[in-house]
Scaffold this motif. Sequence first.
Motif, PDB file in Angstrom:
ATOM      1  N   HIS A 271      27.671  -7.689  -9.025  1.00 35.11           N
ATOM      2  CA  HIS A 271      28.061  -8.646 -10.057  1.00 35.11           C
ATOM      3  C   HIS A 271      26.885  -9.004 -10.957  1.00 35.11           C
ATOM      4  CE1 HIS A 271      26.106 -12.256  -8.338  1.00 35.11           C
ATOM      5  NE2 HIS A 271      26.467 -11.797  -7.156  1.00 35.11           N
ATOM      6  N   ASP A 272      27.219  -9.514 -12.119  1.00 37.38           N
ATOM      7  CA  ASP A 272      26.221  -9.960 -13.082  1.00 37.38           C
ATOM      8  C   ASP A 272      25.569 -11.255 -12.587  1.00 37.38           C
ATOM      9  OD1 ASP A 272      25.408  -9.620 -16.210  1.00 37.38           O
ATOM     10  OD2 ASP A 272      25.549 -11.729 -15.690  1.00 37.38           O
ATOM     11  N   LEU A 273      24.303 -11.426 -12.924  1.00 36.17           N
ATOM     12  CA  LEU A 273      23.562 -12.614 -12.508  1.00 36.17           C
ATOM     13  C   LEU A 273      24.247 -13.896 -12.950  1.00 36.17           C
ATOM     14  CD1 LEU A 273      20.914 -13.856 -11.329  1.00 36.17           C
ATOM     15  CD2 LEU A 273      19.916 -13.582 -13.614  1.00 36.17           C
ATOM     16  N   ASP A 274      24.863 -13.874 -14.132  1.00 37.20           N
ATOM     17  CA  ASP A 274      25.485 -15.075 -14.686  1.00 37.20           C
ATOM     18  C   ASP A 274      26.982 -15.171 -14.408  1.00 37.20           C
ATOM     19  OD1 ASP A 274      23.036 -15.933 -15.892  1.00 37.20           O
ATOM     20  OD2 ASP A 274      23.339 -14.457 -17.473  1.00 37.20           O
ATOM     21  N   VAL A 275      27.556 -14.136 -13.793  1.00 41.60           N
ATOM     22  CA  VAL A 275      28.998 -14.141 -13.507  1.00 41.60           C
ATOM     23  C   VAL A 275      29.204 -13.736 -12.051  1.00 41.60           C
ATOM     24  CG1 VAL A 275      31.268 -13.413 -14.326  1.00 41.60           C
ATOM     25  CG2 VAL A 275      29.329 -13.385 -15.901  1.00 41.60           C
ATOM     26  N   PRO A 276      28.892 -14.596 -11.113  1.00 41.78           N
ATOM     27  CA  PRO A 276      29.020 -14.228  -9.696  1.00 41.78           C
ATOM     28  C   PRO A 276      30.468 -14.014  -9.283  1.00 41.78           C
ATOM     29  CG  PRO A 276      28.530 -16.574  -9.941  1.00 41.78           C
ATOM     30  CD  PRO A 276      28.398 -15.970 -11.298  1.00 41.78           C
ATOM     31  N   LEU A 301      22.039  -6.901 -12.847  1.00 40.22           N
ATOM     32  CA  LEU A 301      22.941  -6.625 -11.738  1.00 40.22           C
ATOM     33  C   LEU A 301      22.395  -7.208 -10.432  1.00 40.22           C
ATOM     34  CD1 LEU A 301      25.438  -5.179 -10.585  1.00 40.22           C
ATOM     35  CD2 LEU A 301      24.013  -3.130 -10.329  1.00 40.22           C
ATOM     36  N   VAL A 302      23.232  -7.949  -9.738  1.00 41.76           N
ATOM     37  CA  VAL A 302      22.899  -8.502  -8.421  1.00 41.76           C
ATOM     38  C   VAL A 302      23.517  -7.594  -7.364  1.00 41.76           C
ATOM     39  CG1 VAL A 302      23.140 -10.474  -6.865  1.00 41.76           C
ATOM     40  CG2 VAL A 302      22.805 -10.844  -9.321  1.00 41.76           C
TER      41      VAL A 302
END
Length: 365
Positions: A271-276, A301-302
Motif C-alpha cells: 500500500h501507499d504510505l499515505d493510503v494504508p 510503497l509500504v
Amino acid sequence: MGIHWFILSAVAVILAQRWLFRGFAMKRVSYTRTFSVNRCFEGDRIEMIERLVNRKALPLPWLRVESLLHTGLKFESGANFDVSNGQFYQNHKSLFSLMGYKQLTRRHAVQCVQRGCYRLTGASLTTGDLFGLFKKWTQVPLQEELLVYPLPAEHPELRLPSRSWQGDITVRRWIVEDPFYVTGVRDYQAGDPLKSVNWSATARAGKLQVHRRDYTADYRLLVLLNVEDHEDMWEVVNNTPLIEQGIRYAAGLLQYATEQGLETGFVTNGHDLDVPGVPVATPMGSGNEHLTYLLECMAKLVIARTVPFDELLLQLAEEREERCDLVILSAFMSDKIALAVERLRRAGHSAEWLPIEERREGGAA
C-alpha cells in the motif's frame, strides 16, 4: 570588603546573563533544514543543508538541534554533529554557536542507501546561558520531503520472457487491424469500406481489390508485484530485502518497457504510505513523465500486505477489460496464485511469472 564586592558583582553578572538569555536567547532565531534535491535514486549521494539565522545582537553561546531520521539516510563523518544509530531510526544532533546578526549554513553529505519517502517534520532546538545554569527547549516545524526511487534492475538481471512486448513485432492476437500497416491487396468482401479500395490493383485485376492490412500489437505491459515473501505468510513480511529486490525488478521492467514505447502500469498488494490498507493500482500510461509517476509510487510503497495476492489477481481478472501483457513478480508460485493466473489468461491476457531471487554480494541476483 574587596572580595565581597567581587563575589556580589560576579553573582549579579551571572544572574543578569541568566535572565537575559532566558528571556531573549530564542528570540528572532530561525532554523531550516532542506535536502539538495527532492528526488534521487538508491545509492545516490546528496546533501542535507542546515541553516541557522540569528537576527539580534545577543549571541547564541550554544544551540543543539536534534531530530530522528530513518537509517535509510546514511550520514558520512563530519564535525559538529553526532549520529546515534538504531535499527530503523537514528538520532541526529548538530551543535551551533553563533554571534549576533549572523547566519550559519552547514552541509552534511548523505548517502541514500534505501528506497523510500523521507519526511522531515520537525526538529528540537535547545539552548542556554554561558554558564549552563538553565536550558530552554523549543520545537521547530519542518516540511521537507525526499523521495528515493528504487534502483532499476539491469536488463540482463531481469531474465525477461520472450513476449511480444519486447520488440516491434507483428502478432495475430486480439488486436484490430492497423490502418497504417498495409501488406498487400485482397479481393473485396462485403462490408469493406470504399476508402480501402486499391484502384490501381482493381484496374489490373479487373475486379475490386482492397488493401490488406496486418495486425500489430497494441503494446501494454502491466507489472504485478507480490509483497508476500512466502506461501504461508499471515500478516508480517519477514524478508523485506527480498521484496525490495522485487521492487527493483519492477522498476527495471517499467523503465525498459517505457524505452520501448509501451504503455505501462503497476499493481501490488502493498500500500501507499499515505493510503494504508488499499492496494496500489496505477492507471496505464506511457512516456518519461508516466515512468516518473510510477517510480514515485514505488518510492512510497509500504511493504505490508493489504490483500492476498491470489485475491488481487482474481479481482484484476474481473475488473480489467483492457487486455495486457502481464509480468508477475513473486517470490513463490502457489496453487492459488497459479489458478488466478490461469483465470487471467482465459480472460485474454498473457501472463509470465518472474521469480524474485535473493540479491547476492556484488548486486547480482
